[in-house]
Every structure is written in C-alpha cells, then in structure tokens.
Design a protein around this motif. Structure first.
Motif, PDB file in Angstrom:
ATOM      1  N   THR A 145    -122.744-171.859   1.462  1.00 18.60           N
ATOM      2  CA  THR A 145    -123.344-171.103   0.348  1.00 18.60           C
ATOM      3  C   THR A 145    -122.294-170.735  -0.692  1.00 18.60           C
ATOM      4  OG1 THR A 145    -124.795-170.159   2.020  1.00 18.60           O
ATOM      5  CG2 THR A 145    -124.883-169.162  -0.166  1.00 18.60           C
ATOM      6  N   VAL A 146    -121.161-170.219  -0.191  1.00 17.11           N
ATOM      7  CA  VAL A 146    -120.088-169.816  -1.124  1.00 17.11           C
ATOM      8  C   VAL A 146    -119.609-171.020  -1.921  1.00 17.11           C
ATOM      9  CG1 VAL A 146    -117.730-168.929  -1.255  1.00 17.11           C
ATOM     10  CG2 VAL A 146    -119.371-167.851   0.266  1.00 17.11           C
ATOM     11  N   LEU A 147    -119.392-172.122  -1.221  1.00 16.89           N
ATOM     12  CA  LEU A 147    -118.908-173.326  -1.897  1.00 16.89           C
ATOM     13  C   LEU A 147    -119.916-173.849  -2.906  1.00 16.89           C
ATOM     14  CD1 LEU A 147    -116.992-175.371   0.798  1.00 16.89           C
ATOM     15  CD2 LEU A 147    -116.070-174.194  -1.178  1.00 16.89           C
TER      16      LEU A 147
ATOM     17  N   ALA B  37    -122.402-171.539  19.412  1.00 14.20           N
ATOM     18  CA  ALA B  37    -123.091-172.440  18.478  1.00 14.20           C
ATOM     19  C   ALA B  37    -123.651-171.656  17.293  1.00 14.20           C
ATOM     20  CB  ALA B  37    -124.197-173.193  19.196  1.00 14.20           C
ATOM     21  N   ASN B  38    -124.217-170.495  17.604  1.00 13.18           N
ATOM     22  CA  ASN B  38    -124.765-169.639  16.543  1.00 13.18           C
ATOM     23  C   ASN B  38    -123.676-169.160  15.597  1.00 13.18           C
ATOM     24  OD1 ASN B  38    -127.396-169.831  17.257  1.00 13.18           O
ATOM     25  ND2 ASN B  38    -127.417-167.956  18.479  1.00 13.18           N
ATOM     26  N   GLU B  39    -122.539-168.798  16.163  1.00 18.89           N
ATOM     27  CA  GLU B  39    -121.408-168.317  15.340  1.00 18.89           C
ATOM     28  C   GLU B  39    -120.952-169.398  14.373  1.00 18.89           C
ATOM     29  OE1 GLU B  39    -118.648-167.280  18.329  1.00 18.89           O
ATOM     30  OE2 GLU B  39    -119.589-165.335  18.745  1.00 18.89           O
TER      31      GLU B  39
ATOM     32  N   THR C   2    -121.155-169.365  10.319  1.00 10.30           N
ATOM     33  CA  THR C   2    -119.957-169.618   9.507  1.00 10.30           C
ATOM     34  C   THR C   2    -120.198-170.762   8.533  1.00 10.30           C
ATOM     35  OG1 THR C   2    -118.754-169.090  11.522  1.00 10.30           O
ATOM     36  CG2 THR C   2    -117.466-169.879   9.667  1.00 10.30           C
ATOM     37  N   VAL C   3    -120.825-171.834   9.054  1.00 13.98           N
ATOM     38  CA  VAL C   3    -121.077-173.012   8.207  1.00 13.98           C
ATOM     39  C   VAL C   3    -122.012-172.635   7.056  1.00 13.98           C
ATOM     40  CG1 VAL C   3    -122.211-175.275   8.146  1.00 13.98           C
ATOM     41  CG2 VAL C   3    -120.597-174.740   9.969  1.00 13.98           C
ATOM     42  N   ILE C   4    -123.067-171.862   7.388  1.00 13.91           N
ATOM     43  CA  ILE C   4    -124.028-171.463   6.333  1.00 13.91           C
ATOM     44  C   ILE C   4    -123.333-170.623   5.265  1.00 13.91           C
ATOM     45  CG2 ILE C   4    -126.083-170.045   5.864  1.00 13.91           C
ATOM     46  CD1 ILE C   4    -127.139-171.005   8.634  1.00 13.91           C
TER      47      ILE C   4
END
Lengths: 217, 257
Positions: free
Chosen positions: B17-19, B5-7, B11-13
């Motif tokens: 952020t990049v997007l 879940a943390n991974e 990844t989502v964060i």
C-alpha cells in the motif's frame, strides 16, 4: 533467514555501488553531485563498521546509526543546497542543517537514549528530505524547458530519496505501535526498509551513470 | 505457523500500500511534467512561427516601400524624360521620307516604352492596387504579360473571390506575380490562366500554365510563397507533372459574410 539475506544483499550492493561511484568520481563535474559520492562512501563505512566492527563482537551498534543520521542529513541536504538557486530555499536548507542535529539529539536523549533506535529523529529527517524533494519536483514542473528527466541526475536522486524516505515516514512512524502490537511485523517492516535501501542505492547509481544532456550555449 | 503467515501477509499488504501510494504520486508527477513539457514545446513553436511571420511581414513591408519608391521614380523621372523625348522628336521637321519613317518608328517605340513603364509603375505600386482592386489588377498584369506576344495570359473568374483586406490583397497579388514570373522563366509555356473558383469549403486561386511542368524548382521561392500565403490565412500547394504544366493553388476558407 530472509532478513539476513536482505541485510547481506544490502551490504554487498552498497559496497559495489560505492566502488562504482568512486571510479565515476573524475567524470562527475558538478560539485553537488560529488556530495552524493561522499554520502555513499560515508554510508558504506558506517554500515560496515556497524555490521562487522560492532555487531560481530556483540556490541550495540545503534548509537553509531544514531550519530550518523545527522551527518547523512547534512550531506543530502547540502546536495539540494547546491542544486537550488533560489536564495529562500537555500536559506531554509542552511537553517535546517543547524536546527536538525539539535532536535535530533534532543529526541535521542529525551525519548529512548543513544542505544535505542531514534525512529522519531529519522522521521523528522525523512520529512525534511521529502520537503526538498517536493521542492525539486515543483521546480521541475515550473521549468518544463529543462528537458528530459532521464538525463537529469537530480531526478534519479530525488526519486530514490522519495521512495526510501517516503516509506520511512510510514515505517518509523508506526514502528513503536507495531513493536507493542506485534514485534514480528515491526521486524518485517524494517526488512522492507532494507529492500528500499537497495532500491535507493541503485537509483543513486543511475544518477551517477546517466549522462546529462549538453545544453547548447 | 498460521500466525507467522498472517504477519507476513499484513507486512506485505502494508508495504504494498505504501509503495503504491508513492508510485502513484511519482506517476502523477511524470504525467504532469510530460503534459507541461508538451505545452511548453507547442508554445515555443507558436512563438517561433509568430516571429517568422512578423519577420516576413516586415520584409514584405520594406520590399513594398522600395517598390513604391521605384514606381514613383519610374513614373515621375524616367516617364517624364521619355515624354519630353517624344515631344522633341515630334518637333523635328525633315523633308526626307526615310528620316520621317525612322522618326515615326522611334516615336512609336518611345510610346510603347512609356506604356510599359506606366504598367510596371502601376503593378509595383501598392496604392494603385488598392484603388484598382485585386481582380482588375491581375487582369492588367496578365494583359501586360500578353503584350509580349510570347505568352497568352488570362484571368477567369467563376466564383466570388475571398473577402480580403488591402494588405492581404497586396500579398496575394505579389504571390500571383511571383507564380507568373516563375512560369514565364522556367515553364516554356504558351498560356497561363489565373482562375478563381470555389472547391468545397474553400475558394481557390489557381495559376496554371501549360508548360513543361518544371516551373517549380528549388530556389523559386516556393517556401517563401507558402509562408506569405499562410500570413494572409491561406495555404499554397503546387501540382505539377512533366509535360502537363504546373498549377499553383492558393486556397482560402470561404467567408460567408
């Protein structure tokens, strides 16, 4: 499982976009926009070969992706070469088309070999393509008389490249680090790239379907 | 399970952020492009307006030059010929009462024609307008119109007229002339009044007739009058109502200096 769904969605989407692009070919009159269709067809062939020709038979397909990157760069940069009229920019693009494959293969053989993903080569490709995209944005800002952006295929193409390769710079730049720290995060990041690939191909399709405004002569 | 879940969360964060950075850049580009497009459009409109004004100014200059030439010709040639004709007429000696009356009548008519010709020669000449001044020139013009006995034209000044240079006065005089001509031709009015008065922060020239309110129709050169008013820094508007006459209003901002 999610990765697989994204991967197959990407492939199906790519094939559909390539077919539509093929049908659209007679209506596309500008030479540099036809290069986009060649790019889509080329990518489709490479991706299908990599997925069904090699991976299915448990063969390493990374070498094919490594070889195809310089060709993809050549096609996309030729598209910008056809768009720009400035002799200096065209010279820079031509120069990059000669130098990039050399640097790319130097990185391939010097760092990880042909059977490993050459993320630094792709990083270089992304930076070069983003430079042409930025020059396109700059040109647009200098020529506001060109009219609506939504009727400009190059805007959609540039937006597609901007998002995909902009994210690629981050993903491929940090890939080695995440592989060391946590392989799953690295794997998930590659999943984001697949999703962005879908977005890029969709924007390519918009570029091919949008009707450029007729300028009064 | 918790690690997975943390991974995903990391990844989502990272991905988001990049997007977001990329989207922010694109929005900035779109915003700047739109702003520049707007500026470009405004500039284009300004250039077109300037060009139109320049074109109109040139047309007016050419028109005025032609009018000056006609005025000179009227004064020097036609006027002289009529004067000589009058002289010859005075020299005719006859004992016949009836003929003497006819000669006197012809002499009278020639005198009227000469007077009319001089007035016309004056009002078409820009140099005369400069010497006379706008208000006096308008008075002479209204007197000339009133001499026809068909219509009574007057000038009524209640406030100071705007401070205008010679070119502006000439253009304003021509606008007033055109408004008067329109009223004469189309309004079926028996009185026209040119008024100058202050209305709030503006000084207004009002050419009002008591006609049928049909003074302003297409082809009366209203647009042209409006453009001319704009050239001299004024604004022309028209207020007309069937049976209640027409008011052509030329407004100028009050110049306190």
């Amino acid at each position: 499982m999610t990765q697989k769904v994204i991967a197959y969605s990407y492939l199906i989407h790519l094939v559909v976009v390539a077919i539509i692009a093929l049908f659209r070919y007679p209506q596309v009159t500008k030479g540099y926009l036809r290069i986009l269709i060649y790019t889509l067809l080329y990518t489709t062939v490479i991706e299908l070969t990599a997925k069904f020709g090699l991976a299915r038979h448990h063969m390493n397909n990374t070498w094919l992706l490594n070889i195809s990157a310089p060709v993809s760069y050549f096609l996309l940069s030729t598209l910008y070469y056809g768009y720009f009229t400035s002799a200096a920019i065209r010279r820079m693009i031509r120069f990059s088309q000669i130098v990039f494959p050399m640097l790319f293969f130097m990185l391939v053989f010097a760092l990880k070999g042909i059977f490993q993903l050459n993320n630094y080569g792709i990083l270089l490709m992304a930076m070069l393509l983003l430079s042409w995209v930025c020059l396109y944005f700059r040109r647009k800002l200098d020529h506001p008389e060109d009219g609506s952006l939504k009727h400009d295929p190059m805007f959609w193409i540039s937006t597609a490249i901007f998002f995909f390769y902009g994210a690629s710079i981050f993903v491929f730049g940090t890939l080695d680090y995440f592989v060391k720290v946590n392989k799953n995060i690295a794997y998930n990041l590659l999943g984001i790239i697949q999703a962005l690939n879908i977005l890029m191909n969709s924007l390519y399709l918009v570029a091919l379907l949008c009707k450029p405004k007729q300028t009064k002569s | 399970m918790q690690t997975e879940a943390n991974e995903v969360l990391i990844t989502v964060i990272i991905g988001t952020t990049v997007l977001l950075v990329l989207i922010a850049f694109l929005i900035y580009f779109l915003f700047t492009y739109q702003k520049r497009q707007l500026l470009h459009r405004e500039e284009k409109i300004k250039i077109r307006q300037q060009f139109e004004q320049e074109l109109l100014r040139t047309t007016l200059e050419v028109q005025q030059q032609t009018l000056n030439e006609i005025s000179g010709e009227m004064h020097d040639n036609v006027g002289q010929t009529l004067s000589v004709a009058r002289l010859y007429l005075s020299a005719i000696q006859t004992a016949e009462q009836q003929e003497q009356e006819k000669i006197a009548e012809i002499n009278n008519l020639l005198g009227l024609a000469l007077q009319e010709l001089r007035s016309l020669s004056h009002v078409t000449n820009s140099g005369w307008l400069q010497r006379t001044g706008l208000i006096d020139a308008l008075r002479i013009e209204t007197e000339r119109i009133s001499r026809s006995k068909k219509i009574k034209a007057i000038v009524e000044i209640t406030d100071d007229p705007p401070l205008l240079n010679a070119d502006q006065e000439l253009i304003l005089f021509r606008i007033c002339q055109e408004a008067l001509t329109n009223a004469l031709k189309h309004a079926a009015a028996d009185s026209i009044k040119i008024g100058v008065h202050r209305a709030g922060p503006k000084t207004q020239f009002v050419i009002a007739d008591n006609g049928n309110g049909k003074t302003i129709t297409a082809g009366n050169g209203v647009t042209n009058m409006q453009r001319r008013a704009a050239i001299i820094g004024g604004a022309l508007s028209i207020d007309s109502e069937a049976g209640k006459g027409t008011r052509v209003i030329i407004s100028f901002p009050v110049n306190e200096n």
